[in-house]
Design a protein around this motif. Structure first.
Motif, PDB file in Angstrom:
ATOM      1  N   LEU A   1       0.850  -1.187   0.000  1.00  0.00           N
ATOM      2  CA  LEU A   1       0.000   0.000   0.000  1.00  0.00           C
ATOM      3  C   LEU A   1       0.883   1.234   0.000  1.00  0.00           C
ATOM      4  CD1 LEU A   1      -2.961   1.164   0.327  1.00  0.00           C
ATOM      5  CD2 LEU A   1      -2.412   1.351   2.741  1.00  0.00           C
TER       6      LEU A   1
ATOM      7  N   VAL B   1       0.531   5.368   0.106  1.00  0.00           N
ATOM      8  CA  VAL B   1      -0.384   6.476   0.335  1.00  0.00           C
ATOM      9  C   VAL B   1       0.245   7.752  -0.216  1.00  0.00           C
ATOM     10  CG1 VAL B   1      -1.620   7.822   2.066  1.00  0.00           C
ATOM     11  CG2 VAL B   1      -1.341   5.349   2.383  1.00  0.00           C
TER      12      VAL B   1
ATOM     13  N   GLU C   1      -6.136  10.753   7.278  1.00  0.00           N
ATOM     14  CA  GLU C   1      -7.239  10.044   7.935  1.00  0.00           C
ATOM     15  C   GLU C   1      -8.566  10.791   7.866  1.00  0.00           C
ATOM     16  OE1 GLU C   1      -6.178  11.427  12.463  1.00  0.00           O
ATOM     17  OE2 GLU C   1      -5.104   9.776  11.535  1.00  0.00           O
TER      18      GLU C   1
ATOM     19  N   TYR D   1      -7.798   5.195  -6.195  1.00  0.00           N
ATOM     20  CA  TYR D   1      -6.764   4.170  -6.063  1.00  0.00           C
ATOM     21  C   TYR D   1      -6.329   3.719  -7.452  1.00  0.00           C
ATOM     22  CZ  TYR D   1     -10.016   0.487  -7.433  1.00  0.00           C
ATOM     23  OH  TYR D   1     -10.897  -0.291  -8.142  1.00  0.00           O
TER      24      TYR D   1
ATOM     25  N   ALA E   1     -13.932   5.058   2.437  1.00  0.00           N
ATOM     26  CA  ALA E   1     -13.839   4.348   3.710  1.00  0.00           C
ATOM     27  C   ALA E   1     -14.967   4.809   4.621  1.00  0.00           C
ATOM     28  CB  ALA E   1     -12.491   4.610   4.363  1.00  0.00           C
TER      29      ALA E   1
ATOM     30  N   LEU F   1     -14.508  -0.581   3.495  1.00  0.00           N
ATOM     31  CA  LEU F   1     -13.940   0.167   2.382  1.00  0.00           C
ATOM     32  C   LEU F   1     -14.701  -0.259   1.133  1.00  0.00           C
ATOM     33  CD1 LEU F   1     -11.581   1.960   1.248  1.00  0.00           C
ATOM     34  CD2 LEU F   1     -10.374  -0.186   0.840  1.00  0.00           C
TER      35      LEU F   1
ATOM     36  N   TYR G   1      -5.168  -0.875   5.209  1.00  0.00           N
ATOM     37  CA  TYR G   1      -5.988   0.290   5.541  1.00  0.00           C
ATOM     38  C   TYR G   1      -6.202   0.444   7.043  1.00  0.00           C
ATOM     39  CZ  TYR G   1      -7.529   2.092   0.985  1.00  0.00           C
ATOM     40  OH  TYR G   1      -7.595   2.694  -0.245  1.00  0.00           O
TER      41      TYR G   1
ATOM     42  N   TRP H   1      -7.210   3.611   9.255  1.00  0.00           N
ATOM     43  CA  TRP H   1      -8.529   3.565   9.897  1.00  0.00           C
ATOM     44  C   TRP H   1      -8.673   2.230  10.631  1.00  0.00           C
ATOM     45  CZ3 TRP H   1      -8.786   5.086   4.467  1.00  0.00           C
ATOM     46  CH2 TRP H   1      -8.852   6.464   4.301  1.00  0.00           C
TER      47      TRP H   1
END
Length: 134
Positions: free
Chosen positions: A5, A7, A12, A19, A61, A66, A94, A98
């Motif tokens: 992943l 970012v 947040e 994506y 999310a 998600l 994720y 979160w």
């Protein structure tokens, strides 16, 4: 093949985002997320060792899930079966942003699923993962 992943410009507080799924160096797949306001191309160009984008879409999310949907106008979409294959890894990744996230729902647009030409481009990658495209 490992999933990573990445970012890019997402925090947040930004629950809706974009994506892309792309090939990275050393036989890995990068699932990169970025701001809903950034084009998919910008997300890809911000990854220094990404080789090729397979497809992308939008994500949101919620408190415990998600939802992956839509597709990229520049790169096309990601088949539902591929997204489902990566769901456990995506939940784990994720949860670092979160922690309450527990599941992934995959809802790519029907128009993409009907585009056989684009689906054919996924065949070799799907076979590598042991995923059958319907």
């Amino acid at each position: 093949m490992a999933l990573e992943l990445s970012v890019v410009g997402l925090n947040e507080n930004e629950r809706s985002h974009k994506y892309i799924l792309c090939a990275g160096a050393e036989d890995r797949i990068i699932y990169a997320v970025g701001s809903i306001h950034d084009p998919h191309k910008n997300i890809f160009e911000s990854l220094p060792d990404a080789k090729h984008v397979f497809g992308g879409g939008s994500a949101c999310a919620y408190s415990d899930r998600l939802v992956l949907s839509d597709y990229s106008g520049a790169y096309g979409g990601v088949p539902k079966q591929i997204l489902e294959h990566f769901s456990p890894a995506l939940v784990a990744a994720y949860q670092k942003i979160w922690p309450k996230l527990a599941r992934v729902e995959c809802r790519p647009k029907e128009i993409f699923e009907r585009e056989e030409r684009r689906m054919e481009s996924w065949d070799s990658l799907a076979k590598r993962f042991g995923v059958e495209l319907k």
